[in-house]
Scaffold this active site. Structure first.
Site, PDB file in Angstrom:
ATOM      1  N   PHE A 224       0.901  -1.215   0.059  1.00  0.00           N
ATOM      2  CA  PHE A 224       0.045  -0.047   0.082  1.00  0.00           C
ATOM      3  C   PHE A 224       0.761   1.080   0.017  1.00  0.00           C
ATOM      4  CE2 PHE A 224      -1.622   3.693   2.108  1.00  0.00           C
ATOM      5  CZ  PHE A 224      -2.993   3.744   1.764  1.00  0.00           C
ATOM      6  N   GLU A 225       0.747   2.160  -0.928  1.00  0.00           N
ATOM      7  CA  GLU A 225       1.583   3.438  -0.947  1.00  0.00           C
ATOM      8  C   GLU A 225       0.272   4.450  -1.600  1.00  0.00           C
ATOM      9  OE1 GLU A 225       6.218   2.539  -1.370  1.00  0.00           O
ATOM     10  OE2 GLU A 225       4.768   2.575  -3.205  1.00  0.00           O
TER      11      GLU A 225
END
Ligand SMILES: Nc1nc2c(ncn2[C@@H]2O[C@H](COP(=O)(O)OP(=O)(O)O)[C@@H](O)[C@H]2O)c(=O)[nH]1
Ligand SMILES: [Mg+2]
Length: 425
Positions: free
Chosen positions: A310-311
């Site tokens: 996740f970014e």
């Protein structure tokens, strides 16, 4: 009778034509007001009035009244010091809106064989966020996407969708890598049961996510991205535009979960990083977050990193001179192949050293799952506001293997009520 009808039609057509002309000229007027334009617009107004059968003097009387009112308003405004600029045209307003819209996209590196898992992720993202914002989505693959993959994901996504192939030079061995040495390292790491230790494709994937995805031409039009992997879950509603939020709050890197790395995958990553910093001290920000990644002022790496599956982050950070130089240095050292350096520690070390610490953001309100860990808001206000559907007891943030506690400490953040109950897990 026939004559009267056609006369009416002629009158109506003439009126419609003049109205259109007037609208056109009003637009011209806003583009650049000149006295000639004013003159033509006024003439057309008069024309409309006469075709419509309105008494000229009535129009003139009203126009005079209007003019007088405008003059009095302007006088009043001048007295109050209020500027009397032309109201903005629709075109200009639209242009301004487009320019202020954040240039952002979802980005996913994925294999055709992961279509079902990818569909799960898309449903989560659409239901909890994107059905309200319609951001586009870029899919990348080292092989061509199948027609089935393309048509299924397009159906599920509410924004534009694009599919890109990774150029071979971004998913292969650079010429300075000794491929026999790399194969021997894989064999040994597989024997040692190191996670993904024997995988060649995993290494290309980590190198690609570290040094190349942000160079893909399909991302050239964007400043921001949200990385999404197959089979993730979003536990809570996200009712605000996270990209706009990042931009307006001057953030560059956003995460949900942080964790310790397996040290067997990165034996020389820190040593190689220190060499780079010695050569380029100018890239290290004076307000950096080094304390998050080192417990002894930089002597050693404490293995903490943001979990990069996740970014939500700025593409321009990876495009910066500092990060490009850092990646080149790491890439030439060979650890993506001779060891098994992950993109997560690489991204995280760069963010912690090259960014001022207030540009990194923990999204406590984005409930998130990637096997096997959850970010589930333990603050009940956040949980309820987001209509979350996760079990707060499974939140990873303050568990032992997480780096959440360290993150809160280093940044002197107030921990949510009840965080202590996770200490021993
Ligand atoms: N196209 C392509 N995508 C890959 C390959 N290997 C991994 N990925 C993608 O890279 C991301 C990370 O891989 P994943 O298997 O989830 O690794 P993990 O999360 O570390 O267990 C996911 O989005 C995968 O779909 C590959 O060989 N080809
Ligand atoms: Mg994954």
């Amino acid at each position: 009778m026939g004559f009267r009808v056609s006369k009416r039609i002629i009158r109506f057509s003439a009126l419609a034509g003049l109205v259109l002309l007037w609208l056109g000229l009003t637009f011209v007027k806003h583009e650049g007001t000149t006295s000639v334009n004013h003159y033509i617009v006024d003439s057309v107004k008069t024309g409309i009035a006469s075709v419509a059968g309105i008494q000229e003097d009535k129009v003139e009387g009203e126009a005079a009244k209007e003019e007088e009112k405008e003059r009095l308003d302007a006088e009043h405004a001048a007295e109050q010091g209020i500027s009397q600029e032309d109201p903005m045209s629709e075109e200009a307003r639209k242009l301004l809106e487009d320019n202020s819209k954040v240039r952002a996209t979802f980005v996913t590196l994925v294999r055709n064989s992961e279509l079902a898992q990818m569909s799960n992720s898309i449903r989560q993202v659409e239901d909890r966020f994107n059905s309200k914002f319609h951001y586009p989505w870029v899919f990348l693959n080292d092989e061509p996407f199948t027609e089935e993959f393309k048509s299924v994901v397009k159906e599920l996504i509410s924004g534009d969708v694009e599919f890109g192939i990774i150029p071979e030079e971004h998913w292969s061995y650079p010429d300075w890598i000794n491929q026999e040495k790399a194969a021997a390292a894989r064999e040994q790491m597989a024997k040692d049961n190191i996670i993904y230790g024997g995988s060649e494709s995993y290494r290309h994937m980590c190198r690609y996510e570290s040094g190349f995805f942000w160079r893909h031409p399909l991302l050239d039009n964007y400043d921001w991205y949200w990385r999404v992997e197959p089979d993730i879950k979003l536990h809570c509603d996200i009712d605000y535009d996270v990209f706009q939020w990042m931009r307006d709050n001057d953030k560059e890197y956003g995460f949900t979960i942080s964790i310790h790395e397996y040290k067997e995958t990165i034996p020389t990553l820190w040593k190689t990083t220190k060499e780079f910093i010695k050569e380029h001290p100018e890239y290290v920000d004076k307000n950096n977050m080094r304390a998050f990644i080192s417990d002894d002022k930089g002597k050693s790496y404490n293995l903490c990193h943001f979990w990069s599956n996740f970014e939500i982050a700025s593409l321009n950070f990876w495009r910066s001179e500092a990060y490009r130089a850092y990646f080149d240095h790491l890439d030439h050292a060979g650890g993506f192949f001779y060891e098994r350096w992950g993109d997560a520690p690489v991204h995280s070390i760069a963010a912690a050293l090259f960014l001022p610490k207030d540009k990194i953001h923990y999204f406590e309100d984005i409930g998130y799952f990637h096997n096997p860990f959850n970010n589930c808001p333990i603050d009940s206000e956040v949980y309820e506001k987001g209509k979350c559907n996760c079990n707060q007891d499974y939140d990873f943030t303050f568990q032992g293997y997480s780096c959440g506690n360290k993150y809160f400490e280093v940044n002197k953040m107030t921990k949510p009520d009840g965080w202590e109950r996770f200490i021993r897990t």
